[in-house]
Design a protein around this motif. Structure first.
Motif, PDB file in Angstrom:
ATOM      1  N   ARG A  50       1.201   4.233  -2.885  1.00 33.08           N
ATOM      2  CA  ARG A  50       1.004   5.657  -2.635  1.00 33.08           C
ATOM      3  C   ARG A  50       2.242   6.449  -3.063  1.00 33.08           C
ATOM      4  NH1 ARG A  50      -2.477   3.996   1.790  1.00 33.08           N
ATOM      5  NH2 ARG A  50      -0.705   3.489   3.100  1.00 33.08           N
ATOM      6  N   THR A  51       3.426   5.863  -2.790  1.00 37.48           N
ATOM      7  CA  THR A  51       4.667   6.535  -3.196  1.00 37.48           C
ATOM      8  C   THR A  51       4.753   6.653  -4.711  1.00 37.48           C
ATOM      9  OG1 THR A  51       5.822   5.698  -1.233  1.00 37.48           O
ATOM     10  CG2 THR A  51       7.180   6.435  -3.070  1.00 37.48           C
TER      11      THR A  51
ATOM     12  N   SER B  14       0.829  -1.213   0.000  1.00 41.18           N
ATOM     13  CA  SER B  14       0.000   0.000   0.000  1.00 41.18           C
ATOM     14  C   SER B  14       0.856   1.252   0.000  1.00 41.18           C
ATOM     15  CB  SER B  14      -0.925   0.001   1.231  1.00 41.18           C
ATOM     16  OG  SER B  14      -1.763  -1.123   1.247  1.00 41.18           O
ATOM     17  N   GLU B  15       1.897   1.269   0.859  1.00 47.32           N
ATOM     18  CA  GLU B  15       2.749   2.456   0.953  1.00 47.32           C
ATOM     19  C   GLU B  15       3.479   2.686  -0.366  1.00 47.32           C
ATOM     20  OE1 GLU B  15       2.739   4.543   3.278  1.00 47.32           O
ATOM     21  OE2 GLU B  15       1.446   3.391   4.619  1.00 47.32           O
TER      22      GLU B  15
ATOM     23  N   LEU C 232       2.365  10.972   5.614  1.00 48.99           N
ATOM     24  CA  LEU C 232       1.173  10.774   4.780  1.00 48.99           C
ATOM     25  C   LEU C 232       0.050  11.709   5.205  1.00 48.99           C
ATOM     26  CD1 LEU C 232       1.188   6.876   4.510  1.00 48.99           C
ATOM     27  CD2 LEU C 232       1.674   8.503   2.701  1.00 48.99           C
TER      28      LEU C 232
ATOM     29  N   LEU D   5       6.137   7.667   9.146  1.00 44.44           N
ATOM     30  CA  LEU D   5       5.547   7.583   7.813  1.00 44.44           C
ATOM     31  C   LEU D   5       4.089   7.994   7.825  1.00 44.44           C
ATOM     32  CD1 LEU D   5       7.149   4.251   6.540  1.00 44.44           C
ATOM     33  CD2 LEU D   5       7.690   6.551   5.804  1.00 44.44           C
ATOM     34  N   THR D   6       3.363   7.615   8.893  1.00 49.68           N
ATOM     35  CA  THR D   6       1.961   8.015   9.013  1.00 49.68           C
ATOM     36  C   THR D   6       1.842   9.533   9.077  1.00 49.68           C
ATOM     37  OG1 THR D   6       1.388   5.952  10.148  1.00 49.68           O
ATOM     38  CG2 THR D   6      -0.120   7.803  10.422  1.00 49.68           C
TER      39      THR D   6
ATOM     40  N   ASP E 254       6.978   3.538  11.560  1.00 51.22           N
ATOM     41  CA  ASP E 254       5.618   3.552  10.997  1.00 51.22           C
ATOM     42  C   ASP E 254       4.893   4.838  11.380  1.00 51.22           C
ATOM     43  OD1 ASP E 254       3.325   2.087   9.681  1.00 51.22           O
ATOM     44  OD2 ASP E 254       2.479   2.405  11.676  1.00 51.22           O
TER      45      ASP E 254
END
Length: 509
Positions: free
Chosen positions: A126-127, A122-123, A337, A333-334, A330
């Motif tokens: 998005r990247t 998923s990440e 985002l 990164l959250t 994590d």
């Protein structure tokens, strides 16, 4: 199934691996799964055992999956699943997520099995979308943008605006260098221009030159040149403005020229500020990721040394370190985002009526795991009857951020107090600590993105959390403020407006 459940080697190996692992028999029935796979698909321990593998796939691909799986079991060799396709997994709650699967067949006790190694991408998706977005901006810019090798001056990439202006195709430009289009520059003079960038004496070089089109015509340009990199390769990025119109202006249009020049200066100022923010961001990310990654690598290396049963306590210690550092990464990164969604207006709020006591209990419970020796959190009094009409998730995020900061920047043995008061048409929530406090000269900038007070620069942190909370509060018509004294502590205050609940039917979106 019990064969894998009782196998300590299988259990230890799979539980320390960061990927999801499923063991499937020749009937395509799941016989074992690790913690990561359970969490990835939203199931509790043991729930996946005995389920058909197709239950983890969307209905529209299940029939094709049966055919593909049957063919794979017959061939029985290691491979990736769905190469070139966008694979999707199905969570227990019915939602979907993108994934990659590696299939590894093996035989145990004369029975055939397949080990599926699953990665949630998923990440990465998005990247990729973010990269595509920025590439589209690069390619569609009306200005000419060039990327070329600092040693050979050969073009690596040229945007569409430059291709149209020069009259060359990208294939032709890939065989050309900067000197092929700059008629007034020699190799020696171009090297002199780039030298201050390579020697780190300057961040950017601006100059005017002449470009030559494929048809032989020339036009004046203004070049803004700076050093960048692609991987380990140093490159130059040139943003080029066609200044033909400006050069040809008559005296009658001088006022217009001055206006355009002012606009250009403002654009360059904004570009410089953006570069400074980018540099600060990259420095922050490098520092905040390097430290936990080093801890993860060290613990992972040490785990291999503890092979005896009586060394389980040491193994557990390093496993916990890995988990804590992964959780920290994590969270970073959250936050990144969250900033992207806020900046692009993609945040959707869900306004509901909920009891404040329930939310505070959950936030405090989670924050208790972070307390230092002797620290404790004091609950607010008389809040059982208070209901809040707000985005519950966002309020939990805001309170968690303030509590975590209070814990991090307070000493051992101190108290952190939550206070709740009703102030007219507003609900006020205070987080009070007796910690380090914020220097007075830093206080005006405390909600700015990536800003960190001068007295906490040596502790971990990104300077993102308060900025995110500030933006959410503004979007929801709420406020966040603070008072602080150096060495005496800080009080951060959330002010939430009360609503006429019967009149509020539509959530903010």
């Amino acid at each position: 199934m019990k064969l894998f459940e009782k196998n300590n080697v299988f259990r230890i190996l799979t539980e320390v691996i960061s990927e999801g692992i499923l063991i499937v028999n020749d009937q395509q029935i799941i016989v074992a799964s690790n913690v990561v796979a359970n969490r990835m698909f939203g199931y509790q321990k043991g729930e996946l055992s005995g389920m058909p593998l197709e239950a983890l796939l969307p209905e529209n691909v299940r029939e094709q999956h049966k055919l593909d799986a049957g063919a794979f079991l017959q061939k029985g060799h290691q491979r990736s699943m769905g190469q070139g396709l966008d694979l999707v997994g199905l969570l227990k709650d019915g939602s979907e997520f993108p994934l990659e699967i590696g299939l590894n067949p093996f035989t145990l006790l004369q029975k055939n099995y397949v080990m599926a190694i699953i990665v949630d991408i998923s990440e990465r998706k998005r990247t990729e979308q973010t990269i595509d977005h920025w590439f589209q901006i690069f390619n569609e810019s009306l200005n000419e943008i060039y990327i070329f090798d600092v040693e050979t001056f050969v073009f690596i990439n040229v945007n569409r605006g430059a291709q149209l202006n020069l009259g060359y195709t990208m294939e032709e430009l890939n065989q050309m260098s900067v000197l092929d289009i700059k008629t007034d520059l020699s190799e020696k003079s171009l090297k002199r221009l780039i030298a201050p960038l390579i020697n780190k004496k300057r961040e950017k070089v601006d100059f005017e030159t002449i470009h030559k089109r494929k048809d032989g015509s020339i036009y004046p340009v203004e070049v803004h040149l700076q050093l960048s990199s692609i991987g380990k390769k140093e490159v130059c990025l040139a943003i080029v403005l066609d200044i033909t119109e400006r050069k040809n202006y008559t005296q009658h249009l001088e006022n217009k020229v001055e206006e355009r020049t002012l606009q250009l200066r403002e654009a360059l100022k904004a570009e410089k500020q953006l570069n400074e923010l980018k540099t600060k961001f990259l420095s922050l990310v490098s520092h905040e990721f390097k430290t936990p990654l080093t801890s993860i690598l060290t613990s992972a290396s040490l785990l291999s040394k503890y092979t005896e049963t009586e060394q389980q306590e040491k193994r557990d210690k390093h496993i916990n370190t890995i988990r804590e550092k992964v959780k920290y990464l994590d969270n970073i990164l959250t936050d990144f985002l969250s900033i992207e969604r806020l900046d692009t207006g993609k945040v959707k709020y869900n306004i509901t009526l909920f009891p404040l006591s329930k939310l505070i209990n959950e936030v405090v419970y989670n924050s208790n795991t972070l307390l230092k020796e002797g620290q404790r959190i004091l609950y607010p009094k008389d809040i059982d009857g208070i209901n809040v009409f707000f985005d519950e998730k966002i309020l939990a995020l805001a309170l968690s951020n303030l509590l975590h900061n209070a814990i991090k920047y307070s000493h051992e043995g101190t108290q952190i107090e939550l206070q709740v008061t009703e102030q007219g048409e507003n609900l006020q929530i205070d987080v009070v600590d007796g910690g380090l406090g914020i220097p007075e000269e830093d206080q005006p900038f405390i909600f700015e993105r990536y800003f960190r007070a001068s007295n906490v620069l040596t502790s971990q942190g990104t300077g993102i959390g308060l900025n995110i909370v500030k933006q959410h509060m503004f979007n929801l018509g709420a406020e966040i403020d603070f008072t602080s004294s150096l060495g005496q502590g800080s009080t951060f205050t959330l002010t939430i407006p009360f609503k006429n609940y019967e009149d509020e039917e539509d959530p903010i979106g």
